[in-house]
Design an enzyme around this catalytic site. Structure first.
Site, PDB file in Angstrom:
ATOM      1  N   ASN A  94       0.760  -1.247   0.000  1.00 31.96           N
ATOM      2  CA  ASN A  94       0.000   0.000   0.000  1.00 31.96           C
ATOM      3  C   ASN A  94       0.793   1.302   0.000  1.00 31.96           C
ATOM      4  O   ASN A  94       0.230   2.358  -0.273  1.00 31.96           O
ATOM      5  CB  ASN A  94      -0.922   0.027   1.221  1.00 31.96           C
ATOM      6  CG  ASN A  94      -1.915  -1.108   1.206  1.00 31.96           C
ATOM      7  OD1 ASN A  94      -2.676  -1.256   0.267  1.00 31.96           O
ATOM      8  ND2 ASN A  94      -1.881  -1.926   2.238  1.00 31.96           N
ATOM      9  N   TYR A  95       2.055   1.256   0.364  1.00 32.71           N
ATOM     10  CA  TYR A  95       2.771   2.521   0.574  1.00 32.71           C
ATOM     11  C   TYR A  95       4.003   2.733  -0.291  1.00 32.71           C
ATOM     12  O   TYR A  95       4.449   3.862  -0.435  1.00 32.71           O
ATOM     13  CB  TYR A  95       3.177   2.644   2.045  1.00 32.71           C
ATOM     14  CG  TYR A  95       2.009   2.932   2.946  1.00 32.71           C
ATOM     15  CD1 TYR A  95       1.432   4.198   2.967  1.00 32.71           C
ATOM     16  CD2 TYR A  95       1.460   1.943   3.752  1.00 32.71           C
ATOM     17  CE1 TYR A  95       0.347   4.465   3.780  1.00 32.71           C
ATOM     18  CE2 TYR A  95       0.366   2.204   4.567  1.00 32.71           C
ATOM     19  CZ  TYR A  95      -0.174   3.472   4.577  1.00 32.71           C
ATOM     20  OH  TYR A  95      -1.251   3.736   5.374  1.00 32.71           O
ATOM     21  N   LEU A  96       4.579   1.655  -0.776  1.00 33.68           N
ATOM     22  CA  LEU A  96       5.832   1.811  -1.510  1.00 33.68           C
ATOM     23  C   LEU A  96       5.582   1.813  -3.006  1.00 33.68           C
ATOM     24  O   LEU A  96       5.078   0.836  -3.561  1.00 33.68           O
ATOM     25  CB  LEU A  96       6.789   0.673  -1.121  1.00 33.68           C
ATOM     26  CG  LEU A  96       7.140   0.675   0.366  1.00 33.68           C
ATOM     27  CD1 LEU A  96       7.933  -0.574   0.734  1.00 33.68           C
ATOM     28  CD2 LEU A  96       7.917   1.929   0.733  1.00 33.68           C
TER      29      LEU A  96
END
Length: 443
Positions: A401-403
């Site tokens: 979800n974030y990288l």
DNA sequence: GCCAAGACTTGGAATAATATTG
DNA sequence: CAATATTATTCCAAGTCTTGGC
């Protein structure tokens, strides 16, 4: 065994017709299309609705959203029918029903993360986070200035933004009384933050999923003073930011950069941290060494985002088993060294533990064995350290979800690391949109 | 401005499947 | 080949943020 396989195939055949959707003429995979079976609601943390009965969802609960001319999906239960069939092309959901635990909430069927629709919005998310790079300098300067603003609301916005930026806190929407009592930045309570002289703050609160956030950080003196002032004259259970909520905060952020919201900071900080560490720490060497660097960077990100997991029940047992193995190898290593000494002096090797004679080996052969065993021990010790190191850290969430996947894809291209070493099947599919990125892409 | 409804993203644990090892 | 360890998948939420009505 045979039964199981047959059963699985049968299930797949049954479900096949619900697994795909034609979107703008393209066949796309559907995400979660099953309703949950009835059961007792568990929830997470201290949830007021713990143990409530979760009733069965029937076709008459389900609203379908399809194209005007599309054939209506077959209702899986004979004799029953869908609640409603809509044709709304302004939304992406294919079906929804009310959450049986909280009638106010909805459960949706969306396309799979691997679909081009989701891929496109994923890409947009990361492009927005990258845009923040161009604004972050000014944003930081602005909130730093406002730490000492005469306007109390401004001061709270400034400090909250600082915390969201520096600590990757979530926005913190208001919650109802029938939900678990957790907080984010805007909903922090006075008791969640302790000022520690001269300028540190100790955070301790339950965040999303009732995961505890515990962290003591040094902050800029004006922030430290502002927090003390926000706390003055309040009780522990009072709001720290009494002049602030997420909509005010996000409205403010939108003035600083188009589309900016609190969560963008998490994406930005996660991705830029990965990019920085990878580019700082990657050395020439074999793939496994590079993977260690990646894992380390991934871990740093997970820590920033407070992605925790509970230590597996068998962790200790697994560790002592590894210890045992290493102990055994160290024993054989010692034996090999003794034998090498003896062979060099023209003596036969010592008898083994069972009193049996060992084969005579040349010094070269023994040296080789010693090198192999040493290497094995080192590898196991490294594995053990990593295992211990990561026992409470969840790496998956940040990867999913974030990288920005393009950071990883480009890094793999630059350093000849097979992407499959880092992305599993699910991630490879989800990040199809990122695969053709240039090798020199930087976040 | 505020609130509720609605829609979409982010989350860890449990479970199942697969790989590894003795 | 069975016991274990590892990895993938499934499950079931719990967040964020936008919009529209007042």
């Amino acid at each position: 065994m045979q039964d199981k396989k047959a059963l699985q195939e049968e299930k797949l055949k049954q479900e096949e017709k619900y697994m795909w959707a034609i979107v703008d003429g393209v066949k796309e995979k559907v995400g979660n299309f099953r309703v949950e079976p009835p059961g007792l609601f568990r929830g997470r943390g201290e949830h007021p609705k713990l143990g409530k009965l979760k009733r069965r969802i029937r076709p008459s609960d389900v609203t379908i959203n399809i194209g005007k001319d599309a054939p209506i999906p077959e209702c899986p239960i004979p004799g029953e029918s869908w609640k409603e069939v809509r044709h709304d092309n302004m939304v992406t959901w294919l079906a929804f029903w009310n959450d049986p635990i909280n009638q106010k909430l909805f459960k949706y069927v969306f396309l799979s993360p691997s679909s081009s629709l989701k891929g496109q919005s994923d890409k947009e998310k990361y492009e927005k986070a990258r845009m923040l790079k161009d604004y972050i300098g000014n944003i930081r300067a602005a909130y730093t200035k406002d730490f000492t603003s005469k306007d109390g609301a401004k001061r709270q916005i400034a400090v909250a933004t600082y915390l969201i930026d520096k600590l990757a806190l979530r926005a913190g929407n208001e919650k109802e009384d029938d939900e678990a009592d957790t907080v984010g930045c805007c909903t922090l309570k006075v008791e969640n933050v302790q000022a520690i002289a001269p300028n540190s703050l100790e955070f301790n609160f339950l965040g999303k999923d009732s995961i505890r956030y515990e962290n003591t950080v040094e902050v800029e003196v004006p922030v430290y003073k502002a927090i003390i002032q926000f706390q003055a004259g309040k009780r522990g259970n009072d709001d720290l930011f009494d002049k602030l909520d997420t909509s005010k905060l996000n409205a403010h952020l939108k003035e600083l950069m188009p589309g900016l919201t609190a969560k963008v900071f998490r994406t930005y900080n996660a991705s830029i941290t990965l990019d920085n560490i990878l580019n700082k720490e990657t050395r020439e060497g074999d793939v496994s060494e590079k993977l260690v660097v990646y894992q380390h960077a991934n871990k740093e990100v997970a820590i920033i985002c407070n992605h925790q997991r509970t230590v597996s029940k068998s962790h200790d047992a697994q560790m002592s088993k590894l210890m045992e193995k290493i102990g055994g190898l160290q024993g054989t290593l010692k034996e090999l060294k003794t034998d090498l000494d003896r062979v060099r002096k023209g003596k036969p090797p010592l008898e083994d533990a069972n009193g049996k004679r060992k084969r005579n080996l040349t010094p070269e052969a023994l040296e080789k064995k010693i090198a192999n065993t040493t290497e094995k021990i080192e590898k196991m010790e490294a594995d053990m350290r990593t295992k211990e190191d990561l026992k409470t850290v969840a790496l998956g969430t940040s990867k999913t979800n974030y990288l920005d996947p393009r950071i990883t894809v480009a890094w793999c291209k630059r350093h000849e690391v097979p992407l499959e070493k880092i992305f599993n099947k699910f991630l490879l599919e989800k990040f199809a949109w990122a695969m053709d990125v240039d090798f020199d892409f930087r976040f």
